[in-house]
Design an enzyme around this catalytic site. Structure first.
Site, short mmCIF file in Angstrom:
data_model
loop_
_atom_site.label_atom_id
_atom_site.label_comp_id
_atom_site.label_asym_id
_atom_site.label_seq_id
_atom_site.Cartn_x
_atom_site.Cartn_y
_atom_site.Cartn_z
N ASN A 1 -2.33 -8.76 -31.78
CA ASN A 1 -1.36 -7.96 -32.53
C ASN A 1 -1.93 -7.64 -33.90
O ASN A 1 -1.85 -8.44 -34.83
CB ASN A 1 -0.05 -8.75 -32.66
CG ASN A 1 1.08 -7.91 -33.25
OD1 ASN A 1 0.85 -6.80 -33.72
ND2 ASN A 1 2.28 -8.45 -33.23
N ASN B 1 4.57 -2.22 -35.73
CA ASN B 1 4.93 -1.38 -34.59
C ASN B 1 5.42 -2.19 -33.38
O ASN B 1 5.53 -1.66 -32.28
CB ASN B 1 3.75 -0.47 -34.18
CG ASN B 1 2.53 -1.26 -33.68
OD1 ASN B 1 2.63 -2.41 -33.27
ND2 ASN B 1 1.38 -0.60 -33.71
N ASP B 2 5.73 -3.47 -33.59
CA ASP B 2 6.20 -4.30 -32.47
C ASP B 2 7.48 -3.74 -31.86
O ASP B 2 7.67 -3.77 -30.64
CB ASP B 2 6.44 -5.73 -32.93
CG ASP B 2 5.14 -6.47 -33.22
OD1 ASP B 2 4.06 -5.87 -33.04
OD2 ASP B 2 5.20 -7.65 -33.63
N GLY C 1 3.58 -7.65 -28.35
CA GLY C 1 3.21 -7.03 -29.61
C GLY C 1 1.74 -6.69 -29.77
O GLY C 1 1.35 -6.13 -30.80
N ASP D 1 -1.67 -4.60 -29.64
CA ASP D 1 -1.77 -3.16 -29.88
C ASP D 1 -3.23 -2.74 -30.05
O ASP D 1 -4.16 -3.56 -29.97
CB ASP D 1 -0.95 -2.76 -31.11
CG ASP D 1 -1.22 -3.62 -32.33
OD1 ASP D 1 -2.37 -4.09 -32.48
OD2 ASP D 1 -0.30 -3.82 -33.14
N ASP E 1 -5.77 3.70 -10.83
CA ASP E 1 -4.85 2.78 -10.18
C ASP E 1 -4.41 3.33 -8.82
O ASP E 1 -4.26 4.54 -8.65
CB ASP E 1 -3.63 2.60 -11.10
CG ASP E 1 -2.65 1.59 -10.60
OD1 ASP E 1 -2.99 0.40 -10.54
OD2 ASP E 1 -1.52 2.00 -10.25
N GLU F 1 -9.18 1.99 -7.48
CA GLU F 1 -8.63 0.77 -6.92
C GLU F 1 -8.31 1.02 -5.44
O GLU F 1 -7.32 1.69 -5.12
CB GLU F 1 -7.36 0.35 -7.67
CG GLU F 1 -6.79 -0.96 -7.13
CD GLU F 1 -5.39 -1.25 -7.64
OE1 GLU F 1 -5.04 -2.44 -7.76
OE2 GLU F 1 -4.63 -0.29 -7.91
#
Length: 611
Positions: A131, A136-137, A156, A158, A323, A352
């Protein structure tokens, strides 16, 4: 208010009020992908007729059953970097306009080189890594709030946290960074993983901004490191703004509404599969909160293609991990992949393809002879070696070997390498963000970790490690995904253990990191490991021996998976040892004479640079 000023203010407001979104928000001059389809979104925008300034020609306009969308195509091939204006008219009168930008493309952008077998990829979940910006949490308008105590909540981490700790990743020997998705995922719960995106042109503000992501790319480039974006073509999140106001009914697959995928990816190529089963694999939703995108719809496919190219160009990317690749409409995903590789011939994309049979995985790699039987080519450069991953998950607990256990599993995996069109472009890994934690499976047994990392670092392909494994982090898949996605110690203010620094590591973390860093930094400069040939020998007494070699160099790897010491007679390997007299142990720098038998301690590995 002055009457003239009021009229001018009203006109200025009206100019932009009708347009709520434009995607792509800008483009570049000189792209091979020159047929640019711009989506304009706004209330009843389809009742207006678009025109454009500067003698630019609109080649196509698509209006759908939803009047809030207009898709406008222009050919940008001969348009220099510039701004030009789209006018939207009603009865030949301009109702509003929009200024669009073609930017100057970075020189050599189309020739960027992607990640390859010379790299070590470091995979992180950004919410759980570090974090760097607590401010910006929690962000207004974003439903999922920070709660570090909850496994399924946001913690949190980032982009700034990643940037702050790039030196640590570099010291480990990693040369490429793969982060799970960073685009906006605005769901009320579980948004931390990022795979249910709600805006694919915008970094989630709890991670930072688009500019922060660009800074991350730039900081990596300063270290001669690469950035891989986790791209999701198969689905979006149910809170995606477009899903809430679909351009067309068939933008997503509907049954009508939701239907669950059967997850049977073999139906993509099984000649005996029923149409119904194939449909529910490709068109069914991955989960109920992830609407399945319809790549057979040309508008959808074009949107996804342009979005992918936009991120490559904007953020100076070096690769994609895609993905759920094999859940997509296979014709559509092949077109998507080819369009990207046509634009960037040396780029790399790994898909994947979570299957447990080498032939089935090899089907999805570009130029597969297996897929050619069905006249199919995915154009996908790389796939993930899930069968080797399967072996990693059990082999080091199998002290006694037979035909189907112990290191025989590893040997058998490589006997099928002939199935892959490009064996060096295979992603090899012991774990990732969806699997059981290696250190949990093996109860933090350091000897088993050293065997596994030795194998990972010296076999063919592109090695990938999962954040924290290198310091002994564990996590129980049986307790849910949150437990295999724990916070990296030291990533949060107030953490009593900071494993990002040498002084902050515990004695165990130091032991694991030091071993890992020495091994992976050695690998960095070994072309014979990156692209050399492999010769391996049938395992005896649960001991696996193989050589990586080219015209100028040879490396011998010995792995004793037995719980007893084993003596290896070197004369068995005469075809690989004939010109070599000794070998230098990479980890201890001691010398081993090749004329002598080699004794290996229980659960140990040895890497010898032959001389």
């Amino acid at each position: 208010m002055n009457k003239l000023l009021y009229i001018l203010l009203f006109c200025y407001t009206a100019t932009f009020a009708q347009i709520e979104r434009v995607e792509p928000p800008f483009w570049w001059s000189g792209m091979n992908y020159s047929e640019l389809q711009i989506m304009f979104y706004g209330e009843n925008i389809a009742k207006y007729t678009p025109t454009v300034s500067d003698d630019i020609v609109i080649t196509n306009v698509v209006k759908t059953e939803n009047p809030n969308y207009v898709f406008v195509t222009i050919n940008t091939k001969d348009i220099p970097a510039s701004d030009f204006v789209f006018y939207f008219k009603n009865k030949n009168k301009v109702a509003f306009n929009y200024t669009y930008s073609l930017k100057q493309r970075k020189e050599g952008s189309g020739l960027r080189e992607g990640f390859d077998s010379s790299d070590l990829i470091y995979l992180i979940m950004p919410d759980r890594f570090a974090n760097g910006n607590p401010a910006n949490d929690n962000v207004k308008g974003m439903d999922d709030k920070a709660n570090r105590e909850g496994d399924f909540d946001r913690h949190g981490g980032d982009i700034q946290g990643i940037i702050n700790n790039l030196d640590y990743i570099e010291q480990l020997g990693a040369t490429a960074l793969w982060s799970t998705p960073l685009c906006e995922d605005n769901h009320s719960r579980g948004s931390y993983h990022g795979y249910a995106q709600t805006d694919v042109y915008k970094i989630d503000p709890r991670y930072g901004t688009n500019e922060d992501y660009l800074q991350l790319s730039q900081e990596l480039k300063k270290r001669d490191m690469k950035l891989i974006l986790d791209y999701v073509t198969n689905h979006w999140g149910s809170e995606h703004w477009m899903y809430k106001d679909l351009p067309t009914y068939d933008w997503v697959h509907q049954f009508p509404g939701y239907a669950q995928s059967n997850y049977r990816m073999t139906t993509q190529f099984d000649p005996n599969a029923s149409e119904a089963d194939a449909k529910y694999c490709m068109d069914g939703w991955f989960v109920s909160t992830m609407p399945d995108l319809n790549q057979s719809n040309p508008l959808v496919l074009n949107y996804l293609t342009q979005n992918a190219i936009w991120w490559i160009e904007y953020a100076d990317l070096d690769g994609f991990r895609v993905d759920t690749y094999s859940y997509n409409d296979k014709e559509g995903i092949a077109k998507w992949t080819k369009a990207i590789m046509d634009e960037y011939p040396y780029f790399n994309i790994v898909g994947e393809v979570w299957m447990h049979d080498q032939a089935q995985m090899a089907y999805w790699q570009k130029d597969s002879k297996i897929a050619e039987i069905q006249n199919y080519n995915s154009y996908l450069p790389s796939v993930m070696d899930f069968t080797l991953h399967d072996a990693f998950g059990s082999v080091f607990n199998e002290d006694k070997a037979d035909w189907n256990s112990g290191v025989q599993k590893v040997y058998d995996n490589f006997t099928n390498d002939f199935l892959y069109p490009d064996i060096n472009n295979i992603l090899v890994f012991a774990e990732n963000h969806d699997t059981g934690r290696f250190n949990e499976i093996y109860k933090n047994d350091f000897n088993k970790y050293k065997m596994a990392m030795t194998l990972l670092a010296t076999v063919r392909g592109i090695p990938q490690i999962y954040y924290g494994t290198e310091i002994g982090m564990a996590g129980d898949k049986g307790k849910g995904d949150g437990d295999i996605r724990r916070d990296f110690p030291g990533g949060w203010e107030g953490d009593t253990n900071n494993a990002f620094t040498a002084n902050g590591r515990t004695s165990q973390q130091k032991e694991w990191f030091d071993f890992s860093a020495k091994l992976f930094n050695w690998r960095k400069g070994k072309e014979v490991i990156h692209t050399g040939k492999t010769t391996h020998y049938l395992p005896w007494d649960n001991v696996y021996v193989y050589f990586r070699h080219n015209d100028t160099e040879s490396v011998m790897v010995l792995i004793n998976n037995s719980d007893e010491a084993q003596t290896v007679k070197t004369d068995r390997f005469a075809e690989n040892l004939k010109q070599y007299k000794k070998g230098k142990d990479v980890m201890s720098n001691t010398t081993v004479l090749m004329k002598n038998d080699i004794t290996l301690q229980p659960k140990s590995a040895l890497i010898l640079e032959l001389q």
